[in-house]
Design a protein around this motif. Structure first.
Motif, short mmCIF file in Angstrom:
data_model
loop_
_atom_site.label_atom_id
_atom_site.label_comp_id
_atom_site.label_asym_id
_atom_site.label_seq_id
_atom_site.Cartn_x
_atom_site.Cartn_y
_atom_site.Cartn_z
N ALA A 99 0.93 -1.41 -0.24
CA ALA A 99 0.02 -0.10 -0.29
C ALA A 99 0.94 1.26 -0.11
N VAL A 100 1.94 1.36 0.83
CA VAL A 100 2.98 2.43 0.72
C VAL A 100 3.40 2.54 -0.55
N THR A 101 3.77 1.52 -1.05
CA THR A 101 4.54 1.74 -2.49
C THR A 101 3.59 2.26 -3.55
N ARG A 102 2.20 1.95 -3.49
CA ARG A 102 1.26 2.28 -4.17
C ARG A 102 0.90 3.85 -4.06
N ASP A 103 0.80 4.20 -2.74
CA ASP A 103 0.70 5.52 -2.45
C ASP A 103 1.70 6.25 -2.87
N ALA A 104 2.98 5.87 -2.87
CA ALA A 104 4.30 6.64 -3.67
C ALA A 104 4.02 6.80 -5.19
N GLY A 105 3.12 5.82 -5.76
CA GLY A 105 2.76 6.00 -7.14
C GLY A 105 1.59 7.21 -7.38
N VAL A 106 0.94 7.01 -6.28
CA VAL A 106 -0.03 8.29 -6.14
C VAL A 106 0.53 9.74 -6.16
N ALA A 107 1.52 9.67 -5.40
CA ALA A 107 1.97 11.14 -5.13
C ALA A 107 2.70 11.35 -6.41
N LEU A 134 -9.84 15.03 -6.47
CA LEU A 134 -9.05 13.71 -6.66
C LEU A 134 -8.58 13.50 -5.28
N LEU A 135 -8.34 14.60 -4.29
CA LEU A 135 -8.02 13.96 -2.83
C LEU A 135 -9.18 13.51 -2.45
N VAL A 136 -10.46 13.78 -2.44
CA VAL A 136 -11.58 13.36 -1.76
C VAL A 136 -11.67 11.84 -2.26
N THR A 137 -11.24 11.65 -3.74
CA THR A 137 -11.27 10.32 -4.48
C THR A 137 -10.27 9.37 -3.55
N TYR A 138 -9.21 10.02 -3.34
CA TYR A 138 -8.16 9.19 -2.72
C TYR A 138 -8.59 8.79 -1.12
#
Length: 325
Positions: A99-107, A134-138
């Motif tokens: 999940a953390v690496t996924r969120d790095a991709g989101v960033a 997009l923030l709300v979606t995230y």
């Protein structure tokens, strides 16, 4: 001296007011029976971003977009190079959570989107609304992920965990409604006053020191508003909770780009200053790409990597202060 007092006093009010505001808001939410997961991801997520948000908004309203966007861009550069570098230097860690690496991709995606919008001159009210959506979606996606994957936390969860670890009294039990409401009001007032003092002092300092408002925003303002993340990430790393330290940085970057960037775009409605498009935003994108490459090559962030990150950050600050920014 008065200018320095305004800046230092503003930073103190921002940090202390932000902590009081978060504690009060969490208390109100918990008294109202709000689910702990929502308190962590939403209340703590937005509450801990209030210093950056208020500072950028105050700068925009004061007609200083350089400080506003410098705070957004500079905070993310500081988060990745300064804060993550410091955390790795004091206590090396390995990032294993998907999940953390996924969120790095989101960033990375959020950064690329902002760079693209700024490059083509498309930063306005409409794109600001898009960033907020997009923030709300995230946040909604993060909420449902945490509900179904309790053993694989994402950056939004890690961000709240980092602050909870640094401040055990964040979930203080209140006997009534009065105290948490009072904390919320006083904290909000402190953050607003702190943001105003910081911005006014920064504008005056830029004029007297002969520096651009953008440089002041990228350095003093960005570092000052990022101090809470620095403390919480380093403390998490010292507790051997490296993934929380990493997730705190990544989550903060997402909130900064989509949330604070969105609000700044709406309030300014004048695009991003050209100096950011030529240097600082491409650099921010390069740093985000570099972080993803680092995760692909090795999930381990050791002292050498942390030291190199810090050297890169201080080199960048020196470059700005020497008049190249």
């Amino acid at each position: 001296m008065l200018i320095l007092l305004a800046i230092v006093g503003g930073l103190i009010l921002l940090i202390v007011g932000g902590e009081v505001l978060v504690r009060g808001a969490v208390g109100v939410a918990e008294r109202a029976g709000v689910a702990p997961l929502i308190v962590g991801i939403v209340i703590l997520g937005f509450g801990t971003s209030m210093p950056e948000l208020v500072t950028s908004l105050e700068a925009t309203l004061a007609g200083a977009p350089g400080i506003a966007w410098g705070n957004v861009v500079g905070s993310n550069i500081a988060n990745t190079l300064l804060i993550l570098g410091a955390a790795a230097l004091v206590a090396p860690f390995t990032v294993t959570g998907r999940a953390v690496t996924r969120d790095a991709g989101v960033a990375l995606g959020a950064t690329a989107l902002l760079v693209g919008l700024a490059t083509f001159g498309w930063v306005n009210i409409a794109t600001g609304v898009l960033l907020l959506m997009l923030l709300v979606t995230y946040i909604v996606m993060a909420y449902f992920h945490e509900k179904s994957h309790a053993d694989d936390h994402g950056a939004a969860y890690d961000r709240s965990a980092a602050f909870e670890g640094a401040d055990p009294r964040i979930h203080e039990v209140f006997n009534g409604w009065g105290k948490p409401i009072l904390f919320t009001v006083l904290g909000l007032a402190g953050v607003i006053m702190g943001g105003r003092f910081l911005v006014m002092g920064s504008i005056d300092l830029a004029r007297i020191a002969g520096l651009s408002e953008a440089v002041i925003g990228l350095t003093i303002v960005a570092i000052g508003t990022s101090l809470p993340e620095l403390v919480t990430s380093v403390m998490a790393a010292l507790r051997k909770e490296g993934e929380i330290a990493f997730g705190n940085v990544v989550g903060s970057n997402i909130y900064n780009i989509l949330g604070i960037g969105g609000v700044t775009a709406i309030a300014a409605n004048g695009g991003v200053p050209a100096s950011f498009v030529t240097l600082d935003l491409p650099l921010l994108l390069g740093i985000a790409v570099g972080l993803m490459v680092l995760l692909w090559v090795s999930r381990h962030l050791g002292r050498i990597t942390g030291g190199l990150m810090l050297l890169a950050y201080f080199g960048y600050i020196a470059w700005l202060l020497l008049g190249h920014g």
